[in-house]
Design a protein around this motif. Structure first.
Motif, PDB file in Angstrom:
ATOM      1  N   LEU A  17       1.769   7.234 -10.677  1.00  0.00           N
ATOM      2  CA  LEU A  17       1.282   6.146  -9.824  1.00  0.00           C
ATOM      3  C   LEU A  17       1.907   6.236  -8.431  1.00  0.00           C
ATOM      4  CD1 LEU A  17      -0.311   3.514  -9.408  1.00  0.00           C
ATOM      5  CD2 LEU A  17       1.702   2.294 -10.280  1.00  0.00           C
ATOM      6  N   VAL A  18       3.213   6.462  -8.377  1.00  0.00           N
ATOM      7  CA  VAL A  18       3.901   6.586  -7.089  1.00  0.00           C
ATOM      8  C   VAL A  18       3.306   7.750  -6.293  1.00  0.00           C
ATOM      9  CG1 VAL A  18       6.118   7.205  -6.027  1.00  0.00           C
ATOM     10  CG2 VAL A  18       6.040   5.482  -7.838  1.00  0.00           C
ATOM     11  N   THR A  19       3.076   8.867  -6.952  1.00  0.00           N
ATOM     12  CA  THR A  19       2.495  10.033  -6.282  1.00  0.00           C
ATOM     13  C   THR A  19       1.093   9.714  -5.767  1.00  0.00           C
ATOM     14  OG1 THR A  19       3.810  11.540  -7.634  1.00  0.00           O
ATOM     15  CG2 THR A  19       1.849  12.457  -6.571  1.00  0.00           C
ATOM     16  N   ALA A  20       0.271   9.118  -6.618  1.00  0.00           N
ATOM     17  CA  ALA A  20      -1.103   8.798  -6.224  1.00  0.00           C
ATOM     18  C   ALA A  20      -1.136   7.827  -5.048  1.00  0.00           C
ATOM     19  CB  ALA A  20      -1.869   8.213  -7.412  1.00  0.00           C
ATOM     20  N   LEU A  21      -0.327   6.778  -5.116  1.00  0.00           N
ATOM     21  CA  LEU A  21      -0.309   5.803  -4.023  1.00  0.00           C
ATOM     22  C   LEU A  21       0.262   6.413  -2.749  1.00  0.00           C
ATOM     23  CD1 LEU A  21       0.786   2.559  -5.906  1.00  0.00           C
ATOM     24  CD2 LEU A  21      -1.482   3.105  -4.995  1.00  0.00           C
ATOM     25  N   GLY A  22       1.317   7.218  -2.880  1.00  0.00           N
ATOM     26  CA  GLY A  22       1.897   7.875  -1.706  1.00  0.00           C
ATOM     27  C   GLY A  22       0.911   8.820  -1.037  1.00  0.00           C
ATOM     28  N   ASP A  23       0.216   9.620  -1.865  1.00  0.00           N
ATOM     29  CA  ASP A  23      -0.780  10.542  -1.314  1.00  0.00           C
ATOM     30  C   ASP A  23      -1.914   9.790  -0.623  1.00  0.00           C
ATOM     31  OD1 ASP A  23       0.691  12.654  -2.340  1.00  0.00           O
ATOM     32  OD2 ASP A  23      -0.704  13.084  -3.986  1.00  0.00           O
ATOM     33  N   ALA A  24      -2.391   8.724  -1.258  1.00  0.00           N
ATOM     34  CA  ALA A  24      -3.478   7.941  -0.672  1.00  0.00           C
ATOM     35  C   ALA A  24      -3.046   7.288   0.636  1.00  0.00           C
ATOM     36  CB  ALA A  24      -3.959   6.877  -1.659  1.00  0.00           C
ATOM     37  N   ARG A  26      -0.568   8.254   2.658  1.00  0.00           N
ATOM     38  CA  ARG A  26      -0.342   9.288   3.674  1.00  0.00           C
ATOM     39  C   ARG A  26      -1.679   9.783   4.237  1.00  0.00           C
ATOM     40  NH1 ARG A  26       3.521  11.158   1.618  1.00  0.00           N
ATOM     41  NH2 ARG A  26       2.569  12.225  -0.139  1.00  0.00           N
ATOM     42  N   ALA A  27      -2.637  10.081   3.366  1.00  0.00           N
ATOM     43  CA  ALA A  27      -3.937  10.580   3.824  1.00  0.00           C
ATOM     44  C   ALA A  27      -4.655   9.542   4.681  1.00  0.00           C
ATOM     45  CB  ALA A  27      -4.807  10.971   2.627  1.00  0.00           C
ATOM     46  N   ALA A  28      -4.634   8.294   4.247  1.00  0.00           N
ATOM     47  CA  ALA A  28      -5.310   7.234   5.009  1.00  0.00           C
ATOM     48  C   ALA A  28      -4.620   7.003   6.351  1.00  0.00           C
ATOM     49  CB  ALA A  28      -5.347   5.946   4.195  1.00  0.00           C
ATOM     50  N   SER A  29      -3.289   6.982   6.355  1.00  0.00           N
ATOM     51  CA  SER A  29      -2.534   6.756   7.598  1.00  0.00           C
ATOM     52  C   SER A  29      -2.752   7.889   8.586  1.00  0.00           C
ATOM     53  CB  SER A  29      -1.040   6.628   7.303  1.00  0.00           C
ATOM     54  OG  SER A  29      -0.771   5.483   6.552  1.00  0.00           O
ATOM     55  N   GLU A  30      -2.673   9.108   8.080  1.00  0.00           N
ATOM     56  CA  GLU A  30      -2.864  10.257   8.971  1.00  0.00           C
ATOM     57  C   GLU A  30      -4.302  10.337   9.467  1.00  0.00           C
ATOM     58  OE1 GLU A  30      -1.300  13.614   6.790  1.00  0.00           O
ATOM     59  OE2 GLU A  30       0.772  12.950   7.123  1.00  0.00           O
ATOM     60  N   GLY A  31      -5.254   9.978   8.596  1.00  0.00           N
ATOM     61  CA  GLY A  31      -6.654   9.975   9.017  1.00  0.00           C
ATOM     62  C   GLY A  31      -6.933   8.918  10.067  1.00  0.00           C
ATOM     63  N   SER A 112      -2.284  -2.228   3.086  1.00  0.00           N
ATOM     64  CA  SER A 112      -2.540  -3.419   2.278  1.00  0.00           C
ATOM     65  C   SER A 112      -3.817  -3.260   1.463  1.00  0.00           C
ATOM     66  CB  SER A 112      -2.624  -4.648   3.182  1.00  0.00           C
ATOM     67  OG  SER A 112      -2.909  -5.794   2.421  1.00  0.00           O
ATOM     68  N   GLY A 113      -4.849  -2.720   2.076  1.00  0.00           N
ATOM     69  CA  GLY A 113      -6.107  -2.502   1.368  1.00  0.00           C
ATOM     70  C   GLY A 113      -5.955  -1.527   0.210  1.00  0.00           C
ATOM     71  N   LEU A 114      -5.199  -0.459   0.428  1.00  0.00           N
ATOM     72  CA  LEU A 114      -4.965   0.511  -0.648  1.00  0.00           C
ATOM     73  C   LEU A 114      -4.222  -0.135  -1.816  1.00  0.00           C
ATOM     74  CD1 LEU A 114      -3.877   3.610   1.467  1.00  0.00           C
ATOM     75  CD2 LEU A 114      -5.938   3.424   0.062  1.00  0.00           C
ATOM     76  N   MET A 115      -3.204  -0.935  -1.506  1.00  0.00           N
ATOM     77  CA  MET A 115      -2.418  -1.577  -2.562  1.00  0.00           C
ATOM     78  C   MET A 115      -3.253  -2.651  -3.271  1.00  0.00           C
ATOM     79  SD  MET A 115       0.226   0.229  -2.469  1.00  0.00           S
ATOM     80  CE  MET A 115      -0.340   1.594  -1.478  1.00  0.00           C
ATOM     81  N   SER A 116      -4.054  -3.397  -2.512  1.00  0.00           N
ATOM     82  CA  SER A 116      -4.925  -4.410  -3.124  1.00  0.00           C
ATOM     83  C   SER A 116      -5.893  -3.766  -4.096  1.00  0.00           C
ATOM     84  CB  SER A 116      -5.700  -5.179  -2.056  1.00  0.00           C
ATOM     85  OG  SER A 116      -4.842  -5.999  -1.318  1.00  0.00           O
ATOM     86  N   ASP A 117      -6.445  -2.624  -3.702  1.00  0.00           N
ATOM     87  CA  ASP A 117      -7.368  -1.923  -4.583  1.00  0.00           C
ATOM     88  C   ASP A 117      -6.657  -1.462  -5.856  1.00  0.00           C
ATOM     89  OD1 ASP A 117      -9.932  -0.614  -5.234  1.00  0.00           O
ATOM     90  OD2 ASP A 117      -8.757   1.226  -4.971  1.00  0.00           O
ATOM     91  N   ALA A 118      -5.471  -0.909  -5.719  1.00  0.00           N
ATOM     92  CA  ALA A 118      -4.729  -0.439  -6.890  1.00  0.00           C
ATOM     93  C   ALA A 118      -4.393  -1.600  -7.832  1.00  0.00           C
ATOM     94  CB  ALA A 118      -3.452   0.270  -6.457  1.00  0.00           C
TER      95      ALA A 118
END
Length: 179
Positions: A17-24, A26-31, A112-118
């Motif tokens: 879960l930590v890996t998935a959330l971190g990757d998501a 990072r990808a969203a922030s960098e994008g 916040s949106g990523l965490m809300s979705d998770a």
């Protein structure tokens, strides 16, 4: 399953879960920012700590002093931050420009949106239980104030003010030592 294998499975699930959330994140922030590395974290950190000097930026971002200087140079060149004279006249303060502030706020909204979705699969009482567990785990993991700054470098202080932040509370307690 015995308790050891159940614990190992739970640890593995948490790590995934930590890996998935971190990757998501990072990808969203960098994008969203068009920048990689420490730039998104620098923007959100400067939103939390306006006027921080280079010495206060390097640690939370895990950068050397020279890397922090290059990062601030890039933020300044991109119109997202500017250097201003520090309070004592010797040090330099780094502040976000309006563009940098908008981008930092957008990054926090994205997170916040990523965490809300998770968390959307959890019921209200499960969220309450999770909150308590996360507070305990974060407090346990916090070693000192510098480490706390690193943990919370992309946090929203509006959502978790310092007075109730388990990381900040643990950092203060560890700084004071045993009573």
């Amino acid at each position: 399953m015995d308790m050891d294998s159940t614990d190992r499975r739970t640890e593995n699930l948490l790590a995934a879960l930590v890996t998935a959330l971190g990757d998501a994140q990072r990808a969203a922030s960098e994008g969203a920012s068009g920048q990689s590395g420490a730039t998104p974290a620098a923007l959100t950190y400067l939103l939390q700590e306006p006027g921080a000097g280079l010495d206060r930026i390097a640690g939370p971002l895990g950068l050397t002093q020279s890397a922090a200087t290059r990062l601030v140079d890039r933020l300044e060149r991109d119109g997202k931050a500017r250097r201003e004279p520090g309070a004592n006249g010797r040090k330099v303060s780094i502040v976000l420009t309006p563009e940098g502030t908008r981008e930092a706020e957008a990054l926090l909204e994205l997170r916040s949106g990523l965490m809300s979705d998770a968390m959307s699969v959890l019921r209200p009482h499960e969220r309450t239980v999770l909150t308590g567990l996360l507070e305990r785990m974060l407090a346990h993991l916090t070693t000192d104030a510098d480490h706390g700054q690193r943990i919370c470098r992309m946090c929203s202080l509006d959502d978790c003010p310092k007075r109730s932040c388990p990381v900040d509370i643990a950092a203060v307690a560890r700084t004071k030592g045993p009573s």
